[in-house]
Design a protein around this motif. Sequence first.
Motif, mmCIF file in Angstrom:
data_model
loop_
_atom_site.group_PDB
_atom_site.id
_atom_site.type_symbol
_atom_site.label_atom_id
_atom_site.label_comp_id
_atom_site.label_asym_id
_atom_site.label_seq_id
_atom_site.Cartn_x
_atom_site.Cartn_y
_atom_site.Cartn_z
ATOM 1 N N VAL A 30 0.832 -1.202 0.000
ATOM 2 C CA VAL A 30 0.000 0.000 0.000
ATOM 3 C C VAL A 30 0.871 1.258 0.000
ATOM 4 C CG1 VAL A 30 -1.909 -1.171 1.154
ATOM 5 C CG2 VAL A 30 -0.262 0.082 2.523
ATOM 6 N N ALA A 31 0.435 2.232 -0.803
ATOM 7 C CA ALA A 31 1.063 3.560 -0.806
ATOM 8 C C ALA A 31 -0.052 4.557 -0.509
ATOM 9 C CB ALA A 31 1.731 3.854 -2.147
ATOM 10 N N PRO A 32 -0.296 4.851 0.780
ATOM 11 C CA PRO A 32 -1.411 5.724 1.128
ATOM 12 C C PRO A 32 -1.138 7.207 0.859
ATOM 13 C CG PRO A 32 -0.240 5.049 3.111
ATOM 14 C CD PRO A 32 0.380 4.309 1.968
ATOM 15 N N HIS A 39 5.966 11.827 -3.605
ATOM 16 C CA HIS A 39 6.244 11.420 -4.986
ATOM 17 C C HIS A 39 7.215 10.247 -5.042
ATOM 18 C CE1 HIS A 39 7.937 11.883 -9.143
ATOM 19 N NE2 HIS A 39 6.648 11.755 -9.350
ATOM 20 N N GLY A 40 6.889 9.282 -5.898
ATOM 21 C CA GLY A 40 7.727 8.100 -6.081
ATOM 22 C C GLY A 40 7.199 6.880 -5.347
ATOM 23 N N THR A 41 6.356 7.094 -4.324
ATOM 24 C CA THR A 41 5.898 5.930 -3.554
ATOM 25 C C THR A 41 4.949 5.050 -4.363
ATOM 26 O OG1 THR A 41 4.131 7.208 -2.462
ATOM 27 C CG2 THR A 41 6.242 7.050 -1.317
ATOM 28 N N SER A 42 4.165 5.632 -5.263
ATOM 29 C CA SER A 42 3.290 4.811 -6.117
ATOM 30 C C SER A 42 4.116 3.903 -7.017
ATOM 31 C CB SER A 42 2.391 5.698 -6.992
ATOM 32 O OG SER A 42 1.404 6.330 -6.233
ATOM 33 N N GLU A 43 5.151 4.478 -7.625
ATOM 34 C CA GLU A 43 5.991 3.694 -8.531
ATOM 35 C C GLU A 43 6.700 2.563 -7.792
ATOM 36 O OE1 GLU A 43 5.757 7.892 -10.246
ATOM 37 O OE2 GLU A 43 5.798 6.969 -8.282
ATOM 38 N N ALA A 47 6.142 -1.474 -8.226
ATOM 39 C CA ALA A 47 7.269 -2.355 -8.564
ATOM 40 C C ALA A 47 7.352 -3.537 -7.598
ATOM 41 C CB ALA A 47 8.578 -1.558 -8.545
ATOM 42 N N VAL A 48 7.157 -3.270 -6.309
ATOM 43 C CA VAL A 48 7.232 -4.347 -5.320
ATOM 44 C C VAL A 48 6.044 -5.305 -5.473
ATOM 45 C CG1 VAL A 48 7.158 -4.895 -2.849
ATOM 46 C CG2 VAL A 48 8.613 -3.030 -3.669
ATOM 47 N N LEU A 164 16.405 9.569 -2.703
ATOM 48 C CA LEU A 164 16.443 8.163 -3.107
ATOM 49 C C LEU A 164 15.221 7.815 -3.944
ATOM 50 C CD1 LEU A 164 17.738 5.372 -3.063
ATOM 51 C CD2 LEU A 164 16.601 4.947 -0.864
ATOM 52 N N ARG A 165 14.047 8.297 -3.536
ATOM 53 C CA ARG A 165 12.841 8.033 -4.333
ATOM 54 C C ARG A 165 13.009 8.568 -5.757
ATOM 55 N NH1 ARG A 165 8.770 11.263 -1.741
ATOM 56 N NH2 ARG A 165 10.149 11.728 -0.012
ATOM 57 N N ASP A 166 13.496 9.804 -5.870
ATOM 58 C CA ASP A 166 13.683 10.395 -7.194
ATOM 59 C C ASP A 166 14.656 9.569 -8.030
ATOM 60 O OD1 ASP A 166 11.942 12.408 -6.461
ATOM 61 O OD2 ASP A 166 13.503 13.916 -6.150
ATOM 62 N N ALA A 167 15.728 9.104 -7.390
ATOM 63 C CA ALA A 167 16.732 8.299 -8.104
ATOM 64 C C ALA A 167 16.146 6.966 -8.567
ATOM 65 C CB ALA A 167 17.944 8.062 -7.203
#
Length: 196
Positions: A30-32, A39-43, A47-48, A164-167
């Motif tokens: 889950v990405a609440p 930003h980036g948590t949905s992606e 992926a996971v 890290l998320r952006d990367a």
Amino acid sequence: MAFADLAAEKTQGVDYDFLVLDRASAVAIVAPHGGWIEHGTSELATAVAGDDFSLYLFEGLKPKRPHSELHIPSEYFDQNRCADLVSRARIVIGMHGRADGDDPETIWLGGLGKELRDAIAAALEAAGFKAITSGHRLPGEHKNNICNRGINQAGVQLELPKSLRDALVANPQRRALFSKAVRKAISDHLAKQGAA
């Protein structure tokens, strides 16, 4: 703030939306605070989850702007489709973003599923990431935290710094390394429990 408060002020499809993929899996990712909220948590959650784990995304839709008004704290996140999905999963993994602060690289892990939390941290370290399970300010141990509302009431929360998320969003190979490490720890954990 609960979801009803947010829904009373904001418009689905304009300000926010959500995605639910119920794959009848023992695992829900889950990405609440997805989309443009963290930003980036949905992606990363997508992926996971891969093609087999269930997935829930709550997403802010308006790009390049602060979305603090869409940020429901994890212990109050009660959107009904998310609550329903996690209540049927043995393992819930919450994917979150944090500000870099003075550490733009380290993933902070928390949650009440401490054995799995430690296993994911070890797998991430082995894949070349920095990860810690204690000594940070986001332990994710509240019993109402969305990651702790699965069948076992003990999930895992990952807090990734913005840099890290952006990367990871920008680099598909590194994102695959990240998701493979997390997935392997989850699968090994399930196998140990005899639930694979």
